[in-house]
Design a protein around this motif. Sequence first.
Motif, PDB file in Angstrom:
ATOM      1  N   ILE A   1     -11.949   3.825   6.598  1.00  0.00           N
ATOM      2  CA  ILE A   1     -11.974   5.254   6.241  1.00  0.00           C
ATOM      3  C   ILE A   1     -10.928   5.540   5.157  1.00  0.00           C
ATOM      4  CG2 ILE A   1     -11.513   7.571   7.122  1.00  0.00           C
ATOM      5  CD1 ILE A   1     -12.682   6.612   9.796  1.00  0.00           C
ATOM      6  N   THR A   2      -9.703   5.005   5.345  1.00  0.00           N
ATOM      7  CA  THR A   2      -8.636   5.271   4.371  1.00  0.00           C
ATOM      8  C   THR A   2      -9.006   4.691   3.006  1.00  0.00           C
ATOM      9  OG1 THR A   2      -7.266   4.678   6.257  1.00  0.00           O
ATOM     10  CG2 THR A   2      -6.139   5.333   4.275  1.00  0.00           C
ATOM     11  N   TRP A   3      -9.609   3.501   3.009  1.00  0.00           N
ATOM     12  CA  TRP A   3      -9.979   2.861   1.753  1.00  0.00           C
ATOM     13  C   TRP A   3     -11.009   3.692   1.009  1.00  0.00           C
ATOM     14  CZ3 TRP A   3     -14.510   0.406  -0.112  1.00  0.00           C
ATOM     15  CH2 TRP A   3     -14.307  -0.297  -1.297  1.00  0.00           C
ATOM     16  N   LEU A   4     -12.023   4.163   1.757  1.00  0.00           N
ATOM     17  CA  LEU A   4     -13.095   4.949   1.148  1.00  0.00           C
ATOM     18  C   LEU A   4     -12.531   6.227   0.540  1.00  0.00           C
ATOM     19  CD1 LEU A   4     -16.107   4.283   1.133  1.00  0.00           C
ATOM     20  CD2 LEU A   4     -16.392   5.888   2.983  1.00  0.00           C
ATOM     21  N   VAL A   5     -11.660   6.901   1.281  1.00  0.00           N
ATOM     22  CA  VAL A   5     -11.086   8.166   0.818  1.00  0.00           C
ATOM     23  C   VAL A   5     -10.192   7.921  -0.400  1.00  0.00           C
ATOM     24  CG1 VAL A   5      -9.491   9.982   1.492  1.00  0.00           C
ATOM     25  CG2 VAL A   5     -11.271   9.277   3.060  1.00  0.00           C
TER      26      VAL A   5
ATOM     27  N   ALA B   1      -0.660   7.727 -12.288  1.00  0.00           N
ATOM     28  CA  ALA B   1      -1.023   8.095 -10.915  1.00  0.00           C
ATOM     29  C   ALA B   1      -2.368   7.483 -10.524  1.00  0.00           C
ATOM     30  CB  ALA B   1      -1.072   9.612 -10.789  1.00  0.00           C
ATOM     31  N   VAL B   2      -3.331   7.522 -11.462  1.00  0.00           N
ATOM     32  CA  VAL B   2      -4.658   6.969 -11.181  1.00  0.00           C
ATOM     33  C   VAL B   2      -4.573   5.450 -11.006  1.00  0.00           C
ATOM     34  CG1 VAL B   2      -6.916   6.543 -12.201  1.00  0.00           C
ATOM     35  CG2 VAL B   2      -5.935   8.824 -12.286  1.00  0.00           C
ATOM     36  N   ALA B   3      -3.794   4.805 -11.893  1.00  0.00           N
ATOM     37  CA  ALA B   3      -3.668   3.348 -11.808  1.00  0.00           C
ATOM     38  C   ALA B   3      -3.036   2.946 -10.480  1.00  0.00           C
ATOM     39  CB  ALA B   3      -2.817   2.834 -12.973  1.00  0.00           C
ATOM     40  N   MET B   4      -2.017   3.687 -10.049  1.00  0.00           N
ATOM     41  CA  MET B   4      -1.375   3.367  -8.763  1.00  0.00           C
ATOM     42  C   MET B   4      -2.334   3.618  -7.599  1.00  0.00           C
ATOM     43  SD  MET B   4       1.549   2.110  -9.083  1.00  0.00           S
ATOM     44  CE  MET B   4       1.564   1.393 -10.689  1.00  0.00           C
ATOM     45  N   GLY B   5      -3.185   4.653  -7.746  1.00  0.00           N
ATOM     46  CA  GLY B   5      -4.201   4.911  -6.720  1.00  0.00           C
ATOM     47  C   GLY B   5      -5.157   3.737  -6.586  1.00  0.00           C
ATOM     48  N   PHE B   6      -5.582   3.186  -7.738  1.00  0.00           N
ATOM     49  CA  PHE B   6      -6.482   2.026  -7.704  1.00  0.00           C
ATOM     50  C   PHE B   6      -5.774   0.796  -7.137  1.00  0.00           C
ATOM     51  CE2 PHE B   6      -9.261   4.234 -10.859  1.00  0.00           C
ATOM     52  CZ  PHE B   6     -10.431   4.106 -10.147  1.00  0.00           C
ATOM     53  N   MET B   7      -4.495   0.602  -7.509  1.00  0.00           N
ATOM     54  CA  MET B   7      -3.740  -0.541  -6.975  1.00  0.00           C
ATOM     55  C   MET B   7      -3.637  -0.441  -5.457  1.00  0.00           C
ATOM     56  SD  MET B   7      -2.890  -2.499  -9.442  1.00  0.00           S
ATOM     57  CE  MET B   7      -1.547  -3.506  -8.881  1.00  0.00           C
ATOM     58  N   CYS B   8      -3.442   0.773  -4.980  1.00  0.00           N
ATOM     59  CA  CYS B   8      -3.368   1.017  -3.543  1.00  0.00           C
ATOM     60  C   CYS B   8      -4.683   0.614  -2.860  1.00  0.00           C
ATOM     61  CB  CYS B   8      -3.061   2.490  -3.344  1.00  0.00           C
ATOM     62  SG  CYS B   8      -2.906   2.958  -1.670  1.00  0.00           S
ATOM     63  N   CYS B   9      -5.814   0.994  -3.482  1.00  0.00           N
ATOM     64  CA  CYS B   9      -7.126   0.622  -2.932  1.00  0.00           C
ATOM     65  C   CYS B   9      -7.275  -0.889  -2.892  1.00  0.00           C
ATOM     66  CB  CYS B   9      -8.242   1.182  -3.798  1.00  0.00           C
ATOM     67  SG  CYS B   9      -8.416   2.918  -3.663  1.00  0.00           S
ATOM     68  N   PHE B  10      -6.889  -1.558  -3.980  1.00  0.00           N
ATOM     69  CA  PHE B  10      -7.063  -3.014  -4.043  1.00  0.00           C
ATOM     70  C   PHE B  10      -6.192  -3.716  -3.007  1.00  0.00           C
ATOM     71  CE2 PHE B  10      -8.452  -2.246  -8.571  1.00  0.00           C
ATOM     72  CZ  PHE B  10      -9.781  -2.495  -8.290  1.00  0.00           C
TER      73      PHE B  10
ATOM     74  N   GLN C   1       0.831  -1.210   0.000  1.00  0.00           N
ATOM     75  CA  GLN C   1       0.000   0.000   0.000  1.00  0.00           C
ATOM     76  C   GLN C   1       0.860   1.252   0.000  1.00  0.00           C
ATOM     77  OE1 GLN C   1      -2.265  -0.569   3.562  1.00  0.00           O
ATOM     78  NE2 GLN C   1      -3.023  -2.521   2.818  1.00  0.00           N
ATOM     79  N   LEU C   2       1.881   1.233   0.850  1.00  0.00           N
ATOM     80  CA  LEU C   2       2.780   2.385   0.975  1.00  0.00           C
ATOM     81  C   LEU C   2       3.468   2.654  -0.363  1.00  0.00           C
ATOM     82  CD1 LEU C   2       3.811   4.318   3.130  1.00  0.00           C
ATOM     83  CD2 LEU C   2       5.646   2.728   3.607  1.00  0.00           C
ATOM     84  N   LEU C   3       3.909   1.585  -1.005  1.00  0.00           N
ATOM     85  CA  LEU C   3       4.619   1.699  -2.283  1.00  0.00           C
ATOM     86  C   LEU C   3       3.710   2.303  -3.353  1.00  0.00           C
ATOM     87  CD1 LEU C   3       7.505   0.574  -2.998  1.00  0.00           C
ATOM     88  CD2 LEU C   3       6.318  -1.225  -4.223  1.00  0.00           C
ATOM     89  N   PHE C   4       2.503   1.744  -3.503  1.00  0.00           N
ATOM     90  CA  PHE C   4       1.587   2.237  -4.530  1.00  0.00           C
ATOM     91  C   PHE C   4       1.218   3.696  -4.270  1.00  0.00           C
ATOM     92  CE2 PHE C   4       0.208  -2.391  -5.126  1.00  0.00           C
ATOM     93  CZ  PHE C   4       0.929  -2.526  -6.286  1.00  0.00           C
ATOM     94  N   ALA C   5       0.910   4.009  -2.998  1.00  0.00           N
ATOM     95  CA  ALA C   5       0.510   5.381  -2.673  1.00  0.00           C
ATOM     96  C   ALA C   5       1.662   6.346  -2.933  1.00  0.00           C
ATOM     97  CB  ALA C   5       0.060   5.458  -1.224  1.00  0.00           C
ATOM     98  N   ALA C   6       2.884   5.927  -2.610  1.00  0.00           N
ATOM     99  CA  ALA C   6       4.040   6.804  -2.797  1.00  0.00           C
ATOM    100  C   ALA C   6       4.290   7.042  -4.286  1.00  0.00           C
ATOM    101  CB  ALA C   6       5.266   6.192  -2.135  1.00  0.00           C
ATOM    102  N   ILE C   7       4.159   5.973  -5.109  1.00  0.00           N
ATOM    103  CA  ILE C   7       4.364   6.149  -6.558  1.00  0.00           C
ATOM    104  C   ILE C   7       3.305   7.095  -7.121  1.00  0.00           C
ATOM    105  CG2 ILE C   7       4.352   4.972  -8.797  1.00  0.00           C
ATOM    106  CD1 ILE C   7       5.425   2.503  -7.427  1.00  0.00           C
ATOM    107  N   SER C   8       2.034   6.879  -6.723  1.00  0.00           N
ATOM    108  CA  SER C   8       0.946   7.731  -7.206  1.00  0.00           C
ATOM    109  C   SER C   8       1.210   9.191  -6.830  1.00  0.00           C
ATOM    110  CB  SER C   8      -0.368   7.246  -6.602  1.00  0.00           C
ATOM    111  OG  SER C   8      -1.423   8.069  -6.981  1.00  0.00           O
TER     112      SER C   8
END
Lengths: 181, 181
Positions: free
Chosen positions: B117-121, B154-163, B48-55
Amino acid sequence: MFASRPVVHPLEVAAPAHPVQQPAPGVLMKDLPGMPGTPGGLGLRVLQLLFAAISLAVMSSTADFASVSAFCYLITTTVLQCVWSLTVAIVDIYALLVKRCLRNRRAVTLFSIGDGITWLVSLSGACAAAGITVLIDADLIMCSENPCASFQTAVAMGFMCCFSLLPSFLLNFYSIASSHG
Amino acid sequence: MFASRPVVHPLEVAAPAHPVQQPAPGVLMKDLPGMPGTPGGLGLRVLQLLFAAISLAVMSSTADFASVSAFCYLITTTVLQCVWSLTVAIVDIYALLVKRCLRNRRAVTLFSIGDGITWLVSLSGACAAAGITVLIDADLIMCSENPCASFQTAVAMGFMCCFSLLPSFLLNFYSIASSHG
């Protein structure tokens, strides 16, 4: 003044044996309001249907929704939401009329998966349309050329639909999980 | 040729009494991989940290993200995601190092609420940014003037982070619910 104080001695009486109610196999134990087959559940479905239908009607009535993919996606998600909520509402009405219990594991798992997928799709549609609406309204300031009020109403109804779907999903998921505990 | 066949008579020996392991009060029974305090849980947090940081890095590197509210919102959500995942990862590393069990009810409830909460946001941020990206890319066809590839990454990494956040949330929620069953 000294008055005599009564002293109460508790009697040690064995509590009556509590009859343990074993649920029938395959039937979930918890009966929570808002679950399928209850008036609360039917009320939630009617709310979802109402919000999705308003969102669909308002967005479809705008002239140029077809030029923006996110608005078309919102319309698709509200149609899906209407179909799903209507189906479950009909099942709920049937269950209430014939007083049949819908709380067996297979039905609740099916409702839970359906609710989860519909919720995810509806939320993504509402968020995408909200991004575009904010872009038109606040970033580009093009509300004079676009029906911003209609877009905002449709997005708000989409979010209301998501919020009214969340209790159904969480209750069903919670019920499945607690039946495994 | 007839050979004598030995007949085995099973001896009816009483099975040794199985010691019933009662969990300590307040400690959840289920120990699922991916829960807080396990190597699987730590792996999910690192992902999660990795995907969010890349995004965050990709979106921040674009020149004109500040002119679109949805992109600013995506950056805010990825920052929130980074802070949350880093915090829980540190707690996980501590729990793994000192071999301490994090599966008591209060900790799992806290992680579950935070994850939810974090997932929803994060999901709402990724969806809103995806709506804008599709608008620029497919509807307005303005990719020659805008860094579409960066937006899409950025959007794709955001979605990967959610998943990658979803299993953490569902496992924690499931664990709470099954401990109530």
